[in-house]
Every structure is written in structure tokens, then in C-alpha cells.
Scaffold this active site. Structure first.
Site, PDB file in Angstrom:
ATOM      1  N   SER A   1      61.343 -16.004 -26.256  1.00 51.39           N
ATOM      2  CA  SER A   1      61.472 -15.092 -25.288  1.00 51.39           C
ATOM      3  C   SER A   1      62.142 -15.916 -23.948  1.00 51.39           C
ATOM      4  CB  SER A   1      60.085 -14.400 -24.592  1.00 51.39           C
ATOM      5  OG  SER A   1      59.785 -13.484 -25.092  1.00 51.39           O
TER       6      SER A   1
ATOM      7  N   HIS B   1      56.679 -11.301 -17.412  1.00 52.33           N
ATOM      8  CA  HIS B   1      57.604 -11.813 -18.305  1.00 52.33           C
ATOM      9  C   HIS B   1      58.940 -11.453 -18.140  1.00 52.33           C
ATOM     10  CE1 HIS B   1      59.265 -11.334 -22.541  1.00 52.33           C
ATOM     11  NE2 HIS B   1      58.454 -12.247 -22.918  1.00 52.33           N
TER      12      HIS B   1
ATOM     13  N   ASP C   1      62.678  -5.164 -20.645  1.00 51.60           N
ATOM     14  CA  ASP C   1      61.543  -6.228 -20.601  1.00 51.60           C
ATOM     15  C   ASP C   1      60.307  -5.574 -19.916  1.00 51.60           C
ATOM     16  OD1 ASP C   1      60.049  -8.985 -20.113  1.00 51.60           O
ATOM     17  OD2 ASP C   1      61.873  -9.785 -20.809  1.00 51.60           O
TER      18      ASP C   1
END
Ligand SMILES: *[C@@H]1O[C@H](CO)[C@@H](O)[C@H](O)[C@H]1NC(C)=O
Ligand SMILES: *[C@@H]1O[C@H](CO)[C@@H](O)[C@H](O)[C@H]1NC(C)=O
Ligand SMILES: *[C@@H]1O[C@H](CO)[C@@H](O)[C@H](O)[C@H]1NC(C)=O
Ligand SMILES: *[C@@H]1O[C@H](CO)[C@@H](O)[C@H](O)[C@H]1NC(C)=O
Ligand SMILES: *[C@@H]1O[C@H](CO)[C@@H](O)[C@H](O)[C@H]1NC(C)=O
Ligand SMILES: *[C@@H]1O[C@H](CO)[C@@H](O)[C@H](O)[C@H]1NC(C)=O
Ligand SMILES: *[C@@H]1O[C@H](CO)[C@@H](O)[C@H](O)[C@H]1NC(C)=O
Ligand SMILES: *[C@@H]1O[C@H](CO)[C@@H](O)[C@H](O)[C@H]1NC(C)=O
Ligand SMILES: *[C@@H]1O[C@H](CO)[C@@H](O)[C@H](O)[C@H]1NC(C)=O
Ligand SMILES: *[C@@H]1O[C@H](CO)[C@@H](O)[C@H](O)[C@H]1NC(C)=O
Length: 755
Positions: free
Chosen positions: A542, A220, A164
Site C-alpha cells: 500500500s 490509510h 482508498d
């Protein structure tokens, strides 16, 4: 020694790639005018045409390069001998576990020359892979709630690796307090600058070419890691909403971050493969990838390659399905050895209800929840009452000649809420109702607003319009109800969630499962509301992927002997098909979802813990399946990393893989497949089949009873599908096959596309 070199690689690589783009663009202009120039110019020109290539190879018969030094020299032997004037190394990554091959900086000409060497199979420039978020901090949702989880489990002893955008090590969600140390097998590294890892965050490494550290610059990785295995944090909220305890799915599992993206929000697939290589070597148990790039044949899809090597080592791989819905065949990460996760809503909303003068209430949403807004009725006006379309959409400057002063204003178009609100406010409006366009249907968001507002569905908007037309003095107000829970329509498939059928392998039903991915509250690198509270609500597959990664960690803890395929089967055969209101799961338009939207259904973790039967698959079982896809021996070899002869290994149709679902194309010829189930429920149990046949299809199952007398016993059954002439021209039908025993319903979905 070798490790040290590998560890250094990312840093070297970063410098190279950071320079490359500017060199590339400036050179294109210069090389044309200076074709016959000096030698050093020629080298410079060469260097300017360099790209990062992924080169995949086939090991020579009988040499498995057990010493990594030998593997490294073999890789080096493919590279051109001439060095760069700048002394940049050519080799960027040498893959050791997830692929036979390397990433290197090469020109197209050099690649051509390399192709003649023995062992060369393929080479292509690296691709950029986007992360799978709908990056919308305006979405609101709930704190993770572990609900029915077994309190002696919590993922203890399991390591979840995330590929990620990095991590925020000092975030309370990654506190090591109360965490046991990592298992002895852990070989990972901590490349944090100034901060150390702890028993929660046990690894952090950087592979991103646009960054020099492991910190989360894209906001994220912090969120996905917190969702998968964050420690509990009390009083987590977003602008005061959804206040509660934020907790990951597997709060006692360990986390390892493999950073592949800096600020850009996308990653080179050569780096993703290198990160997966490291994660496999380090000893993670679950890999979570909330990124993807659409459909590619599996031998040309680095996530499929890396995941295959992972499952060979018993590592479970969970990936986001993509945010390209609601179009058909819009999936990423379709390989059958991956759990492909779609996204659905949770049962919370941040409510702002419109109350009309005729006493009708219509629910909408807003993140801005003023406490002092009067509940008395105010004059209501439609912004487009003057017939001007721009006014109707409350575009900037469009309300100058509309009398909105002191009124609640109805604006069209659910997007651009902030700008529209500013226009209404500038012209003296008191509040705004934002109605969706028809195509957005019921999908509303809870936005930050500059004035009291409510975002309502297209249908609610039509009712408000009709009310305005029905009376000479329309009145309304907005009732701010804050965070509400228990919405009966949840879970609902998110509009953006990518849909099947699978493009790369239509004979495998995808996505596999859906899980929470809308308005998910989880850890965030910064505070958005200028408090000490560092959480945010965002949406995307996600967000659903790490939910399933965490759930897989719980199942790993409870069933250490289960293979990745067994865990996946347990998750799929026990999924829910109905929403909290007891109705079939619907999509964002309130239309009943198909199994191309939801796969096996919505994850039900506690049922997955005790599935009764599992459909297991050993890594080698995929070889005849891959041969059956029509891949060449070499292409299959790239995936399984050893020589394959498809005529020796035979090949099977996709539907014959022991997958816990069916996806078939049915013409006039009946088709028969077998499945093998393994008993993991009660030692003595008797199962009978229960068929919900797709309309137009006869489904015959033999035998009509399976008895087990012990654990881990296997039984094989066969299913024959044939057309029965009653499909009334429908292109597609769906059904289910259950095996039912006392206390168990083991269900697999059946999709049939008619030919
Ligand atoms: C590490 O942190 C120090 C102090 O914050 C900073 O000066 C240095 O540049 C950092 N190094 C890297 C590689 O990020
Ligand atoms: C990485 O660090 C080097 C040296 O400090 C610097 O020159 C380079 O710009 C940095 N790259 C990125 C992507 O931050
Ligand atoms: C969140 O809940 C906690 C515990 O009930 C409370 O102390 C805190 O003030 C709440 N925070 C907000 C922003 O509502
Ligand atoms: C998607 O597939 C379903 C089932 O075959 C079909 O009914 C629907 O019209 C398709 N939608 C689009 C947008 O192609
Ligand atoms: C209020 O007006 C709307 C629009 O005409 C209508 O749909 C709704 O049924 C009305 N409510 C009542 C209670 O009459
Ligand atoms: C947070 O603070 C910054 C800087 O003072 C300001 O620009 C921003 O508007 C604030 N945000 C909120 C939500 O209050
Ligand atoms: C919790 O799970 C463990 C295995 O992880 C199991 O041994 C134990 O019986 C379970 N406890 C309860 C209360 O279900
Ligand atoms: C395939 O079978 C042939 C003949 O039986 C054998 O020589 C060859 O080694 C086999 N190849 C593989 C990859 O198993
Ligand atoms: C593959 O196996 C078949 C049958 O066993 C054999 O005839 C053929 O030569 C083999 N091909 C290769 C490339 O080994
Ligand atoms: C399976 O068990 C049931 C009782 O549980 C029994 O009636 C049946 O005859 C058995 N069938 C076979 C094939 O052994």
C-alpha cells in the site's frame, strides 16, 4: 440531472448497507420457522436474503447508449419490478465508464430469472477487498525525499486519484498553499463536511458502505495520498525519529480521494468499481489503488475492468502487488494494463545496537530511544536459561522464577515486543534484547517499548546466545543510535511483498516493479505521540504503490503525450538491479532476489524520465492477448465493453503482447516472439542488442542492429528462445535483454520456466 442522481447514490447506498448485515443475521433464524406467513412477511423474508450483486451486460449491437438516461433505463429493465416494502432502491450503482452493468440488491432467485434476458453476461455477489497495509506503526523509516526530481515539474497540472479509505483534509500535507488551480478539464466533486477542498485536495467523494463521510477513519488513505502527492511539511517525524521534511513524490500534483472503506479496512468491489467509474468521469490522470483481493480472471476482477476503461482514456493505473509474500504466486492486480508494484526497504533504520562484553556489536532496532541509557556493560541473561520454553519467549508470567533483576534479558520470538517488555520490566529487568525466530530471519522492526530494548535478527540472536554460553559472566549494553541512513543493503525486497509468477496470466511477468514500502513516514490523521506532529511510519505494498503513482504523475508532466503503457515501459526498462552497496538486490533473508520478486527491478525515477526506447501498447492490442488467454468472446467483451469476435480479432500468445518483459514456459520447441520499440531518446541513434541469456537457454535476437533517424520512429525485432541442454535440472532461469545505444541501456527481464 444525471450527475445529481449519481451524486446522491452513495448516501442512499450507505443507509441500505448499514442496515443489511443485521437484517440478514436476524432473518436467518426467523425465516425457517415462518415459511408460509403473510404477504408482508414474505416480502420481508425476500428482502432479508438480498445481497449486492455486480451484474455485467453486453450492449446490443449498434446501440452504445450515448445518452446516459437511456443506459439507466436499460439497466432498470433488468431489475425485478416488485419494490421493497421499505422502499429501498434496488439499483445501487449504474456503471457508465468502467463497465457495462450495475450493482443492485437482488436475491439469488431474481438473479437466475435475470440471466435469461438478452444482454445478460454475468452476475455475482460483491466481494470484500482488503486494503494492502501491514498496519504496523512500529515500523520506522524516512521522510520522502524527491532526490533527483526535476524542480520545474513536481507533477504540476497532474491529477492523482486514490481509491482508498478517505482523507484528512486539514492535514498540512494537503495544504493548498502554493498550489496552482486544477486544470479546466477537472469535473470532480468535493463532498467534505464543514471543510472545503483546496488546490491540493481538489476532490473527495464517498462510496464506502460503512461510512457517511469522506474523512479517513482507517488511517490509510491519508498516508497513501500524502506519499503520492503530499505538500512539503517541515519537521515531520515519528516519536522524534526520521525527523525532516515530509513530501510526496509529486508535490505539485492535485489529489482526489474516492473513499471506499470506512473503519473496516476493506471495501466492497461493487463500490470500488463505482469509485473508479467516478474517477474516470471526473478526469483524473493517475489512479492509485492500494488494495486488492488476490488473483481472478481479468473479466471477473473489478480493478482490472476499471483499469482497462481508465487506460483507454490515457489514465495511468498503479496498484499494490499485495502483502501475501514471500509465497510464490501470491499477487493481486495482475492485469498487464496495470502497473503492479511490490515493496522494498529504504536505507534508514532506527538503530539500537547490542554491544557484547567481548566487544562485538550487533545492530538491532527500537523506536524507543532513551537518551540516558548508560553505555557501561550490564549483566546479560538468557530468559530460557532455566530450560523452560515459555520463559525463553518471555511470555506473560513466565519470568517469575528467572533471575532477571538488574539485567539485560535476551528473549526469543520477534513478535509481541510490548508484552514481552512488560514482563521483563515487571520482574526487574533493565533492558531487553528480542531475537527473531529462524523463519523471520533478518526482518526486524522498530517498536514502541516500555523499557530500553533492541530487536535483533535471528542470526544476531544466535551470536548473543553463543556469547552467553562462552563466558561465566556475560555482559552487554544497548547503544541507542537513533535514525541512521545509508544502509548499503537497501533496497531489499520486503518479506510481505507478494511474489510472482502471475496466476491469472503466467505469460506476463509480475510484479512489474518494486518501490519503497517499508517504514514509510507520511501523513496520519492523528498524532500518535501526543504532539502536534501528525505523521506515522507504516509498511506495505500500500505504501509502495502511491510512490509509483506519484512518479507516474511526474512522468505525465514531463511527457504529456506518453500512453500509460509508455510510462510503464519507461519505469520498467530503467529500473535498478543493484542495491546501494552495488550488490544484486536481495530479499529479507539476504538471498539474491529473483525477477519474480522484483520484476524489472527497483524504480529509478530520473532514469525513467529518459528511457531511450519504449515498448508501447494501444488498448486494442490487449484484445488478441485476452483471446489468447482462452477467454470467450463475451468475457473479453466485458473487459473492452464492445462486441469481440476472437476468431476475427485472432489471438496471440501472452508473450507476444508488446510488454517490456518476457515470462515464458519453455519445452523442447523453440519459441519466437516479436517486440516493437519506439524511439523517444535521440533522433539519430543506433541500438545493438546485448543478451544475458538465462542459464540453459539460447536467446537469438534479429536484427542485430536498429538505427533510428527520427523521434517516435518504430522498429520491430524478434527473439527466439530455445533450450540448450545446460539448465542442469533447474526449474527456472532468468536473464535480460538490453538494447544499448550511446547514453542508453534499455533493459527487459526474461523469466523462463522449464517444461
Ligand atoms: C457534518 O458536520 C456536522 C457538524 O460537525 C455534523 O453535525 C453532521 O452530522 C455532519 N454530517 C455528516 C453527513 O457527516
Ligand atoms: C449514516 O448517517 C445516518 C443518518 O445520520 C445514520 O443513521 C447511519 O448510522 C450512518 N451510517 C454510518 C455507517 O455511519
Ligand atoms: C526536527 O528538525 C527541525 C529542524 O532541524 C528541528 O527544529 C526540530 O526540533 C526537530 N524535531 C525533532 C522532534 O527532533
Ligand atoms: C518459488 O519459486 C522459485 C523459482 O521457481 C523456487 O525456487 C522456490 O522454491 C519457490 N518457492 C516456494 C515457496 O514455492
Ligand atoms: C564474541 O562472541 C560471539 C559469540 O561467541 C562471537 O561470534 C564473536 O566473534 C565474539 N567476538 C569477538 C571479538 O571475539
Ligand atoms: C497520549 O495521550 C493519551 C491520553 O492522555 C495516553 O493514553 C497515551 O498513552 C499517550 N500516548 C503517548 C505515546 O504518550
Ligand atoms: C524539467 O522538465 C521539463 C519538462 O517537464 C523540461 O522541459 C525541462 O527541460 C526540465 N528541466 C531540467 C533542468 O531538466
Ligand atoms: C467478425 O467477422 C464477421 C465476418 O467477417 C463479421 O460479420 C462480424 O461482424 C465480425 N465481428 C466482430 C465483432 O468484429
Ligand atoms: C466470428 O468470426 C468468424 C470468422 O470471421 C465467423 O465465422 C463467426 O460467425 C463469427 N462469430 C460471431 C459470433 O460473430
Ligand atoms: C546503422 O548505423 C551505423 C552507424 O551508426 C552504421 O554503421 C550501420 O551500417 C547502420 N545500419 C543500418 C542497418 O543502417
Amino acid at each position: 440531472m444525471e450527475n445529481k442522481r449519481c451524486k446522491m447514490l452513495p448516501t442512499i447506498l450507505l443507509v441500505i448497507l448499514h442496515i443489511l448485515p443485521s437484517m440478514f443475521s436476524s432473518s436467518q433464524a426467523t425465516t425457517k420457522s415462518a415459511i408460509h406467513s403473510s404477504n408482508s412477511d414474505a416480502i420481508e423474508k425476500e428482502e432479508s436474503n438480498l445481497e449486492t450483486y455486480i451484474v455485467l451486460l453486453q450492449k446490443p449491437e449498434g446501440n452504445d447508449f450515448s445518452k446516459s438516461k437511456d443506459l439507466y433505463s436499460w439497466y432498470q429493465s433488468f431489475l425485478p419490478e416488485n419494490a421493497f416494502s421499505s422502499n429501498q432502491p434496488r439499483l445501487i450503482h449504474s456503471y457508465r465508464h468502467v463497465a457495462t452493468g450495475f450493482a443492485a440488491k437482488l436475491t439469488a432467485g431474481e438473479v437466475k430469472a435475470m440471466a435469461a434476458k438478452k444482454g445478460f453476461v454475468s452476475a455475482r455477489p460483491r466481494r470484500l477487498v482488503p486494503l494492502h497495509t501491514t498496519h504496523s506503526p512500529s515500523f520506522l523509516g524516512l521522510q520522502q525525499n524527491i532526490g533527483l526530481w526535476n524542480s520545474s515539474n513536481y507533477g504540476k497540472g497532474v491529477i492523482v486519484g486514490l481509491i482508498d479509505s478517505g482523507i484528512t483534509p486539514d492535514h498540512p500535507s494537503f495544504s493548498g498553499k502554493g498550489m496552482p488551480p486544477p486544470p479546466a478539464k477537472w469535473k470532480g466533486k468535493c463532498e467534505l463536511n464543514g471543510t472545503s477542498c483546496n488546490n491540493k485536495l481538489i476532490g473527495a467523494r464517498n462510496f464506502a458502505t460503512d461510512s457517511n463521510n469522506t474523512l479517513d477513519e482507517y488511517q490509510h488513505g491519508t498516508h497513501t495520498a500524502g506519499t503520492a502527492a503530499g505538500s512539503p511539511v517541515q519537521g515531520a517525524n515519528y516519536f522524534g525519529q526520521a525527523n525532516g521534511t515530509a513530501i510526496g513524490m509529486a508535490p505539485l500534483a492535485h489529489l482526489a480521494m474516492y473513499k471506499v472503506s470506512g473503519r473496516a479496512g476493506n471495501a466492497g468491489d461493487s463500490e470500488i468499481l463505482a469509485a473508479m467509474d467516478a474517477a474516470v468521469e471526473d478526469g483524473v490522470d493517475v489512479l492509485s489503488l492500494s488494495l486488492g483481493i488476490g488473483s481472478h480472471p481479468f473479466y471477473d476482477d473489478v480493478i482490472a475492468l476499471g483499469a482497462y476503461a481508465a487506460i483507454q482514456k490515457g489514465i495511468f493505473v498503479s496498484c499494490s502487488a499485495g502483502n501475501s509474500g514471500p509465497d510464490n504466486s501470491s499477487l493481486s492486480n495482475e492485469a498487464p494494463w496495470i502497473l503492479t508494484v511490490g515493496a522494498s526497504t529504504i536505507d534508514r533504520a532506527i538503530r539500537a545496537t547490542v554491544l557484547l562484553g567481548n566487544n562485538t556489536e550487533l545492530n538491532g532496532e527500537s523506536l524507543y530511544q532513551p537518551e540516558d541509557f548508560p553505555s557501561t556493560l550490564l549483566p546479560l541473561v538468557y530468559a530460557g536459561a532455566n530450560g523452560n520454553p515459555s520463559s525463553a519467549y518471555c511470555g506473560t508470567g513466565s519470568l517469575a522464577n528467572v533471575d532477571v533483576k538488574g539485567r539485560i534479558v535476551l528473549c526469543e520470538g520477534g513478535y509481541g515486543a510490548l508484552e514481552k517488555g512488560q514482563e521483563v520490566k515487571r520482574n526487574g529487568g533493565i533492558a531487553m534484547i528480542l531475537m527473531n525466530e529462524e523463519s523471520d530471519g533478518f526482518v526486524t522492526t522498530a517498536d514502541l517499548q516500555v523499557l530500553p530494548a533492541s530487536h535483533v535478527s535471528y542470526m544476531a540472536g544466535l551470536a548473543i546466545k553463543a556469547y552467553i554460553e562462552s563466558t561465566s559472566s556475560p555482559m552487554a549494553t544497548i547503544l541507542f543510535k537513533g535514525t541512521v541512513t545509508g544502509l548499503p543493503e537497501a533496497p531489499q525486497v520486503a518479506e510481505f511483498s507478494s511474489r510472482g509468477p502471475s496466476f491469472a496470466s503466467p505469460g506476463i511477468l509480475k510484479p512489474d516493479i518494486i518501490g519503497p514500502g517499508v517504514r514509510i513516514l507520511a501523513a496520519w490523521p492523528v498524532s500518535e505521540d501526543n504532539t502536534t506532529n501528525k505523521f506515522a511510519m507504516i509498511s506495505g505494498t500500500s505504501m509502495s504503490c502511491p510512490h509509483l503513482s506519484g512518479i507516474a504523475a511526474l512522468l505525465k508532466n514531463a511527457h504529456p503525450d506518453w500512453s500509460p503503457a509508455a510510462i510503464k515501459s519507461a519505469i520498467m526498462t530503467t529500473a535498478n538491479l543493484v542495491d546501494h552497496g552495488g550488490n544484486p538486490i536481495s530479499d529479507e533473508q539476504f538471498v539474491t532476489a529473483t525477477i519474480f520478486d522484483i520484476g524489472a527491478g527497483h524504480v529509478n525515477p530520473s532514469r525513467a524520465n529518459d528511457p531511450g526506447l519504449i515498448y508501447d501498447i494501444q488498448p486494442d492490442d490487449y484484445i488478441p492477448y485476452l483471446c489468447g488467454l482462452g477467454y470467450s468472446d463475451k468475457q473479453v467483451g466485458l473487459i473492452v465493453q464492445h462486441g469481440v469476435n476472437c476468431s476475427n480479432d485472432s489471438s496471440i500468445p501472452e508473450a507476444q503482447l508488446n510488454y517490456p518483459s518476457f515470462s515464458i514456459r519453455l519445452g523442447s520447441t523453440p519459441q519466437t516472439y516479436t517486440r516493437t520499440v519506439t524511439n523517444v531518446g535521440q533522433p539519430n541513434s543506433a541500438y545493438t542488442p546485448q543478451v544475458f541469456a538465462p542459464e540453459g537457454v539460447n536467446v537469438k535476437v534479429t536484427p542485430d542492429k536498429i538505427n533510428f533517424s527520427g523521434m517516435n520512429q518504430k522498429a520491430t525485432y524478434s527473439v527466439t528462445f530455445s533450450k540448450n541442454g545446460y539448465n542442469y535440472g533447474a526449474p527456472f532461469a532468468q536473464g535480460y535483454l538490453n538494447w544499448v545505444a550511446d547514453g542508453y541501456i534499455v533493459r527487459i527481464p526474461i523469466a523462463v520456466i522449464f517444461e
